[in-house]
Design a protein around this motif. Structure first.
Motif, PDB file in Angstrom:
ATOM      1  N   GLY A 146       3.306  -4.810   3.347  1.00 47.66           N
ATOM      2  CA  GLY A 146       4.160  -3.653   3.578  1.00 47.66           C
ATOM      3  C   GLY A 146       3.704  -2.493   2.725  1.00 47.66           C
ATOM      4  N   GLY A 147       4.495  -1.443   2.715  1.00 48.75           N
ATOM      5  CA  GLY A 147       4.131  -0.294   1.910  1.00 48.75           C
ATOM      6  C   GLY A 147       5.016   0.895   2.186  1.00 48.75           C
ATOM      7  N   ILE A 148       4.694   1.990   1.505  1.00 50.89           N
ATOM      8  CA  ILE A 148       5.377   3.255   1.702  1.00 50.89           C
ATOM      9  C   ILE A 148       4.393   4.206   2.387  1.00 50.89           C
ATOM     10  N   PHE A 149       4.829   4.784   3.509  1.00 50.64           N
ATOM     11  CA  PHE A 149       4.006   5.711   4.265  1.00 50.64           C
ATOM     12  C   PHE A 149       4.720   7.050   4.320  1.00 50.64           C
ATOM     13  N   TYR A 150       4.041   8.084   3.879  1.00 49.34           N
ATOM     14  CA  TYR A 150       4.616   9.428   3.900  1.00 49.34           C
ATOM     15  C   TYR A 150       4.139  10.142   5.158  1.00 49.34           C
ATOM     16  N   LEU A 151       5.117  10.446   6.053  1.00 48.42           N
ATOM     17  CA  LEU A 151       4.792  10.991   7.370  1.00 48.42           C
ATOM     18  C   LEU A 151       5.533  12.307   7.587  1.00 48.42           C
ATOM     19  N   SER A 168      -5.333   7.886   1.504  1.00 51.04           N
ATOM     20  CA  SER A 168      -4.716   7.423   0.255  1.00 51.04           C
ATOM     21  C   SER A 168      -4.245   8.552  -0.648  1.00 51.04           C
ATOM     22  N   THR A 169      -4.629   9.809  -0.341  1.00 54.99           N
ATOM     23  CA  THR A 169      -4.193  10.957  -1.136  1.00 54.99           C
ATOM     24  C   THR A 169      -3.464  11.958  -0.236  1.00 54.99           C
ATOM     25  N   ILE A 170      -2.602  12.746  -0.814  1.00 48.17           N
ATOM     26  CA  ILE A 170      -1.810  13.690  -0.032  1.00 48.17           C
ATOM     27  C   ILE A 170      -2.655  14.908   0.329  1.00 48.17           C
ATOM     28  N   SER A 171      -2.494  15.407   1.543  1.00 46.47           N
ATOM     29  CA  SER A 171      -3.252  16.570   2.006  1.00 46.47           C
ATOM     30  C   SER A 171      -2.789  17.842   1.295  1.00 46.47           C
ATOM     31  N   ASP A 172      -3.676  18.832   1.253  1.00 44.00           N
ATOM     32  CA  ASP A 172      -3.335  20.122   0.659  1.00 44.00           C
ATOM     33  C   ASP A 172      -2.148  20.746   1.379  1.00 44.00           C
ATOM     34  N   TYR A 173      -1.315  21.435   0.619  1.00 41.32           N
ATOM     35  CA  TYR A 173      -0.133  22.140   1.096  1.00 41.32           C
ATOM     36  C   TYR A 173       0.995  21.197   1.534  1.00 41.32           C
ATOM     37  N   CYS A 174       0.809  19.894   1.369  1.00 42.83           N
ATOM     38  CA  CYS A 174       1.869  18.943   1.709  1.00 42.83           C
ATOM     39  C   CYS A 174       2.601  18.519   0.443  1.00 42.83           C
ATOM     40  N   THR A 201       4.215  21.734   3.938  1.00 45.82           N
ATOM     41  CA  THR A 201       4.657  20.749   4.927  1.00 45.82           C
ATOM     42  C   THR A 201       5.257  19.542   4.220  1.00 45.82           C
ATOM     43  N   PRO A 202       6.524  19.204   4.519  1.00 45.95           N
ATOM     44  CA  PRO A 202       7.131  18.030   3.875  1.00 45.95           C
ATOM     45  C   PRO A 202       6.678  16.730   4.530  1.00 45.95           C
ATOM     46  N   LEU A 203       6.516  15.714   3.719  1.00 44.55           N
ATOM     47  CA  LEU A 203       6.221  14.362   4.212  1.00 44.55           C
ATOM     48  C   LEU A 203       7.360  13.449   3.803  1.00 44.55           C
ATOM     49  N   TYR A 204       7.866  12.671   4.753  1.00 46.69           N
ATOM     50  CA  TYR A 204       9.046  11.833   4.539  1.00 46.69           C
ATOM     51  C   TYR A 204       8.634  10.375   4.312  1.00 46.69           C
ATOM     52  N   PRO A 205       9.277   9.697   3.355  1.00 42.89           N
ATOM     53  CA  PRO A 205       8.887   8.320   3.029  1.00 42.89           C
ATOM     54  C   PRO A 205       9.434   7.310   4.045  1.00 42.89           C
ATOM     55  N   TRP A 206       8.551   6.424   4.494  1.00 42.04           N
ATOM     56  CA  TRP A 206       8.930   5.307   5.362  1.00 42.04           C
ATOM     57  C   TRP A 206       8.590   4.007   4.634  1.00 42.04           C
ATOM     58  N   LEU A 207       9.540   3.123   4.588  1.00 42.41           N
ATOM     59  CA  LEU A 207       9.286   1.762   4.115  1.00 42.41           C
ATOM     60  C   LEU A 207       8.874   0.939   5.331  1.00 42.41           C
ATOM     61  N   VAL A 208       7.670   0.353   5.274  1.00 42.55           N
ATOM     62  CA  VAL A 208       7.153  -0.436   6.397  1.00 42.55           C
ATOM     63  C   VAL A 208       6.963  -1.878   5.929  1.00 42.55           C
ATOM     64  N   THR A 244       0.837  -1.190   0.000  1.00 43.07           N
ATOM     65  CA  THR A 244       0.000   0.000   0.000  1.00 43.07           C
ATOM     66  C   THR A 244       0.875   1.244   0.000  1.00 43.07           C
ATOM     67  N   LYS A 245       0.271   2.386  -0.313  1.00 48.83           N
ATOM     68  CA  LYS A 245       0.931   3.688  -0.197  1.00 48.83           C
ATOM     69  C   LYS A 245      -0.054   4.638   0.452  1.00 48.83           C
ATOM     70  N   LEU A 246       0.303   5.206   1.599  1.00 52.03           N
ATOM     71  CA  LEU A 246      -0.589   6.078   2.347  1.00 52.03           C
ATOM     72  C   LEU A 246       0.153   7.347   2.784  1.00 52.03           C
ATOM     73  N   PHE A 247      -0.643   8.385   3.027  1.00 51.56           N
ATOM     74  CA  PHE A 247      -0.103   9.682   3.428  1.00 51.56           C
ATOM     75  C   PHE A 247      -0.714  10.091   4.763  1.00 51.56           C
ATOM     76  N   GLN A 248       0.088  10.729   5.589  1.00 46.20           N
ATOM     77  CA  GLN A 248      -0.441  11.253   6.837  1.00 46.20           C
ATOM     78  C   GLN A 248      -1.447  12.365   6.538  1.00 46.20           C
ATOM     79  N   THR A 249      -2.561  12.336   7.250  1.00 48.39           N
ATOM     80  CA  THR A 249      -3.578  13.382   7.096  1.00 48.39           C
ATOM     81  C   THR A 249      -3.179  14.587   7.932  1.00 48.39           C
ATOM     82  N   ILE A 250      -3.005  15.745   7.264  1.00 50.93           N
ATOM     83  CA  ILE A 250      -2.558  16.953   7.960  1.00 50.93           C
ATOM     84  C   ILE A 250      -3.427  18.127   7.532  1.00 50.93           C
TER      85      ILE A 250
END
Length: 256
Positions: free
Chosen positions: A249-254, A162-168, A112-119, A100-106
């Motif tokens: 597993g997946g990539i999580f942008y936090l 599943s989608t990136i928040s505005d301004y991120c 605001t930068p989001l950093y990739p995590w391999l989980v 999966t690929k998910l983004f933190q909701t902000i």
């Protein structure tokens, strides 16, 4: 580092699939399934085919899972590592939600930068005289190389979508996924090195005792196919070995 609390793992699984937790007390977990999860776990395809054909609203079942050995006589499914119901859940995760690929909701109005995590969630299987499975959840930040254990527990505290928040915006990884997986694999190997080895010694002792008994039984006979078959069965049953494979597993942008 291992997810030894099976009850927590199951609760997280059902919450992630939008199932309502009706009760979770003393190792007895009762959940109200959704239609999707009823289809996946309850083996009622004809019921749902009929309901959908008639245009009616179906009634998903409730499911009770028991992880407390002292409560295994209660009404519900006694579930443990190696049980058919847990294997069914693992298969469901592997088949439909392996990556999966998910983004933190902000909620923000500034860039605001989001950093990739391999989980990676991985099952470690110990096989010998006794059998045991561990589930490891490991996260690796693909920019600075930071690693976090019990990563799924940490992700529970973070709203995801599943989608990136505005301004991120996302930060490009400096560590390639293949290299990142190799780092996680090395961590798992170090974890295995630190585990007690008594189980392997006991397995080898039982293996040698069984082989000695077999050899004594056949000592006056010539080597034959039946002997070899029984010898291989004993080795398969007692020879200690460890395997591991990725559940999902997946990539999580936090955020940082």
């Amino acid at each position: 580092m291992a997810i030894t609390n099976l009850n927590h793992f199951l609760q997280d699984y059902f919450i992630a699939h939008n199932c309502e937790i009706m009760d979770n007390t003393d190792g007895i977990l009762t959940v109200q399934l959704t239609e999707e999860m009823d289809l996946a776990l309850m083996n009622r395809p004809f019921y749902w085919h009929y309901i959908n054909k008639m245009g009616n609203a179906g009634q998903p079942l409730q499911l009770t899972l028991i992880t407390n050995p002292d409560k295994r006589a209660e009404k519900g499914d006694w579930i443990h590592f190696g049980s058919p119901r847990l294997q069914q859940i693992m298969n469901h995760l592997q088949e439909y939600e392996r990556y999966t690929k998910l983004f933190q909701t902000i909620d923000t109005r500034t860039n605001t930068p989001l950093y990739p995590w391999l989980v990676i969630n991985m099952k470690i299987s110990f096989r010998g005289k006794q059998k045991k499975d561990d589930i490891l959840s490991i996260g690796l930040q693909l920019v600075n190389g930071k690693m976090r254990l019990d990563m799924m527990r940490y992700l529970e505290t973070i709203p995801l979508q599943s989608t990136i928040s505005d301004y991120c915006f996302t930060i490009s990884p400096l560590i390639k996924i293949k290299s990142g997986f190799s780092r996680i694999e090395s961590l798992v190997l170090n974890y295995l090195e630190d585990q007690p080895k008594d189980w392997a010694k006991e397995s080898l002792l039982a293996l040698n005792e069984e082989l000695d008994t077999l050899n004594h039984f056949y000592e006056e006979l010539e080597e034959n196919e039946q002997m070899e078959k029984e010898r291989n069965e004993i080795k398969e049953r007692y020879e200690p070995n460890i395997t591991f494979h990725v559940i999902n597993g997946g990539i999580f942008y936090l955020s940082e």
